[in-house]
Design a protein around this motif. Structure first.
Motif, mmCIF file in Angstrom:
data_model
loop_
_atom_site.group_PDB
_atom_site.id
_atom_site.type_symbol
_atom_site.label_atom_id
_atom_site.label_comp_id
_atom_site.label_asym_id
_atom_site.label_seq_id
_atom_site.Cartn_x
_atom_site.Cartn_y
_atom_site.Cartn_z
ATOM 1 N N ALA A 46 18.199 40.521 22.264
ATOM 2 C CA ALA A 46 17.320 40.867 23.380
ATOM 3 C C ALA A 46 18.066 40.850 24.708
ATOM 4 O O ALA A 46 17.886 41.753 25.546
ATOM 5 C CB ALA A 46 16.132 39.898 23.424
ATOM 6 N N ALA A 47 18.918 39.841 24.911
ATOM 7 C CA ALA A 47 19.643 39.746 26.184
ATOM 8 C C ALA A 47 20.605 40.912 26.353
ATOM 9 O O ALA A 47 20.716 41.492 27.441
ATOM 10 C CB ALA A 47 20.401 38.420 26.243
ATOM 11 N N LEU A 48 21.310 41.273 25.266
ATOM 12 C CA LEU A 48 22.258 42.381 25.336
ATOM 13 C C LEU A 48 21.531 43.693 25.567
ATOM 14 O O LEU A 48 21.975 44.532 26.351
ATOM 15 C CB LEU A 48 23.078 42.442 24.050
ATOM 16 C CG LEU A 48 24.103 43.581 23.951
ATOM 17 C CD1 LEU A 48 25.096 43.516 25.101
ATOM 18 C CD2 LEU A 48 24.833 43.523 22.607
ATOM 19 N N ARG A 53 20.156 48.101 29.208
ATOM 20 C CA ARG A 53 19.171 48.943 29.901
ATOM 21 C C ARG A 53 19.359 48.877 31.409
ATOM 22 O O ARG A 53 19.262 49.898 32.105
ATOM 23 C CB ARG A 53 17.748 48.512 29.523
ATOM 24 C CG ARG A 53 17.325 48.893 28.118
ATOM 25 C CD ARG A 53 15.816 48.765 27.950
ATOM 26 N NE ARG A 53 15.368 47.397 28.152
ATOM 27 C CZ ARG A 53 15.234 46.497 27.185
ATOM 28 N NH1 ARG A 53 15.515 46.849 25.938
ATOM 29 N NH2 ARG A 53 14.812 45.276 27.445
ATOM 30 N N ASP A 54 19.611 47.665 31.928
ATOM 31 C CA ASP A 54 19.804 47.514 33.373
ATOM 32 C C ASP A 54 21.016 48.306 33.849
ATOM 33 O O ASP A 54 20.956 49.001 34.879
ATOM 34 C CB ASP A 54 19.982 46.039 33.721
ATOM 35 C CG ASP A 54 18.711 45.232 33.483
ATOM 36 O OD1 ASP A 54 17.635 45.849 33.368
ATOM 37 O OD2 ASP A 54 18.816 43.995 33.390
ATOM 38 N N MET A 55 22.126 48.214 33.111
ATOM 39 C CA MET A 55 23.336 48.919 33.517
ATOM 40 C C MET A 55 23.156 50.429 33.407
ATOM 41 O O MET A 55 23.624 51.188 34.260
ATOM 42 C CB MET A 55 24.519 48.462 32.655
ATOM 43 C CG MET A 55 24.867 46.990 32.834
ATOM 44 S SD MET A 55 26.132 46.425 31.696
ATOM 45 C CE MET A 55 27.547 47.302 32.345
ATOM 46 N N ALA A 56 22.453 50.877 32.356
ATOM 47 C CA ALA A 56 22.229 52.314 32.184
ATOM 48 C C ALA A 56 21.307 52.864 33.265
ATOM 49 O O ALA A 56 21.435 54.025 33.668
ATOM 50 C CB ALA A 56 21.649 52.587 30.804
ATOM 51 N N GLN A 88 21.628 53.768 21.076
ATOM 52 C CA GLN A 88 20.778 54.800 20.492
ATOM 53 C C GLN A 88 19.345 54.310 20.351
ATOM 54 O O GLN A 88 18.394 55.046 20.652
ATOM 55 C CB GLN A 88 21.322 55.209 19.119
ATOM 56 C CG GLN A 88 22.661 55.938 19.161
ATOM 57 C CD GLN A 88 22.520 57.378 19.616
ATOM 58 O OE1 GLN A 88 22.415 57.662 20.805
ATOM 59 N NE2 GLN A 88 22.521 58.289 18.671
ATOM 60 N N GLU A 89 19.166 53.084 19.883
ATOM 61 C CA GLU A 89 17.822 52.553 19.682
ATOM 62 C C GLU A 89 17.052 52.422 20.985
ATOM 63 O O GLU A 89 15.820 52.574 21.007
ATOM 64 C CB GLU A 89 17.900 51.190 18.986
ATOM 65 C CG GLU A 89 18.371 51.264 17.546
ATOM 66 C CD GLU A 89 18.527 49.888 16.919
ATOM 67 O OE1 GLU A 89 18.310 48.876 17.647
ATOM 68 O OE2 GLU A 89 18.863 49.804 15.725
ATOM 69 N N GLU A 90 17.756 52.150 22.077
ATOM 70 C CA GLU A 90 17.094 52.020 23.381
ATOM 71 C C GLU A 90 16.859 53.371 24.057
ATOM 72 O O GLU A 90 16.285 53.428 25.138
ATOM 73 C CB GLU A 90 17.922 51.120 24.298
ATOM 74 C CG GLU A 90 18.013 49.677 23.836
ATOM 75 C CD GLU A 90 16.659 49.014 23.770
ATOM 76 O OE1 GLU A 90 15.835 49.250 24.669
ATOM 77 O OE2 GLU A 90 16.416 48.247 22.822
ATOM 78 N N GLY A 91 17.305 54.446 23.430
ATOM 79 C CA GLY A 91 17.083 55.776 23.995
ATOM 80 C C GLY A 91 17.820 56.023 25.292
ATOM 81 O O GLY A 91 17.279 56.644 26.216
ATOM 82 N N LEU A 92 19.056 55.552 25.367
ATOM 83 C CA LEU A 92 19.818 55.648 26.621
ATOM 84 C C LEU A 92 20.795 56.819 26.626
ATOM 85 O O LEU A 92 21.622 56.910 27.528
ATOM 86 C CB LEU A 92 20.589 54.339 26.845
ATOM 87 C CG LEU A 92 19.734 53.072 26.898
ATOM 88 C CD1 LEU A 92 20.617 51.847 27.050
ATOM 89 C CD2 LEU A 92 18.718 53.153 28.024
#
Length: 296
Positions: A46-48, A53-56, A88-92
């Motif tokens: 979760a932290a990673l 997400r924040d960096m993207a 990929q899973e986070e849709g970035l």
């Protein structure tokens, strides 16, 4: 339903909706019962995921490799396959903008200088303010370290203005052995020819219609447009100059460069300055230039 996760979800749905046994539901879906009962022991990371997400969101045009370089600087060391899976899973995934037409033909590799200050590359990039007024940007880079030496924005950039900007760069960074540019009117003007002759700097013009011969600055221009110009609405020329100055500082000192093994241009320049040694610069041939070597 092509993945085990999707099939497991289908089995659970059939069991709940039709009140069937696990055996019947698995038979309908075509899933082995041992696969249906599998419980993943993988960490949720979760932290990673949140940090990714924040960096993207801050650097929307960075792919997973460049984000991985930034994570490594913070002390993280995720496996590149794991990083790609989470990415990929986070849709970035970075959306590719429409490609422009490119010149056809053979793309010969360009020779890389062996230390900073051997060769600079110049080019122009154009953009517009929100009011519709066009302006141009003179881009200057060092081909060895990929360091951006200048981003000069103005509504008009003549040959004389380019010469004055180059004089200021020479006073700050020292005189290069060679400067490479296209055959634009600003670069072939009397002011530039006179400046190059007085400064004793060789000026190399690429062949007409062959931008790949000036590939370093062309690649830089692509990053500039993709990560800065296309991401910002400029309200005024002053605003544009401030945004360009901030982006240039970030590009030189923070942004990891994939062709420099994740290092920044400033890091490469500093490391090269510690171990100076005589090198040879080979100039690629063009229809109007023969191969020749400069020893220094």
């Amino acid at each position: 339903m092509v993945t085990p996760v999707a099939k497991r979800q289908a089995v659970r749905h059939i069991q709940e909706a039709l009140d069937l046994s696990e055996r019947r539901a698995c038979a309908l879906v075509g899933l082995a019962r041992r696969v249906a009962r599998y419980v993943s022991t993988r960490a949720d990371d979760a932290a990673l995921r949140q940090r990714l997400r924040d960096m993207a969101s801050q650097r929307r045009r960075f792919g997973y490799r460049r984000l991985g370089y930034l994570l490594a600087r913070e002390g993280g060391s995720p496996n590149h396959k794991k990083l790609f899976r989470l990415y990929q899973e986070e849709g970035l995934k970075v959306r590719h903008r429409g490609a422009r037409k490119r010149a056809l033909g053979t793309h010969a590799p360009i020779t890389i200088p062996q230390e900073p200050g051997q060769r600079w590359s110049l080019d122009f990039v154009s953009d517009a303010l929100i009011c519709g007024r066009r302006f141009r940007i003179l881009t200057v880079i060092d081909d060895f370290s990929r360091k951006n030496l200048a981003l000069v924005a103005d509504t008009s950039l003549s040959g004389g203005r380019v010469a004055r900007e180059l004089t200021a760069l020479v006073e700050r960074y020292g005189k290069p052995l060679m400067i490479v540019s296209d055959n634009g009117t600003e670069f072939t003007s009397h002011a530039i020819l006179k400046w190059a002759d007085e400064m004793k700097i060789e000026w190399h013009y690429i062949a007409p219609g062959k931008p790949q011969q000036n590939g370093f600055v062309e690649s830089f221009n692509g990053r500039l447009r993709d990560e800065c110009l296309n991401e910002t609405l400029f309200t005024s020329l002053t605003h544009a100059r401030q945004i360009l100055a901030d982006w240039r500082e970030d590009y030189n000192t923070v942004r990891p460069h994939s062709q420099l093994d994740g290092r920044t241009p400033d890091q490469v320049a500093r490391q090269a300055s510690r171990g100076h040694a005589p090198e040879t610069l080979v100039i690629p041939s063009t229809p109007n230039h023969k191969n020749r070597e400069l020893s220094f």
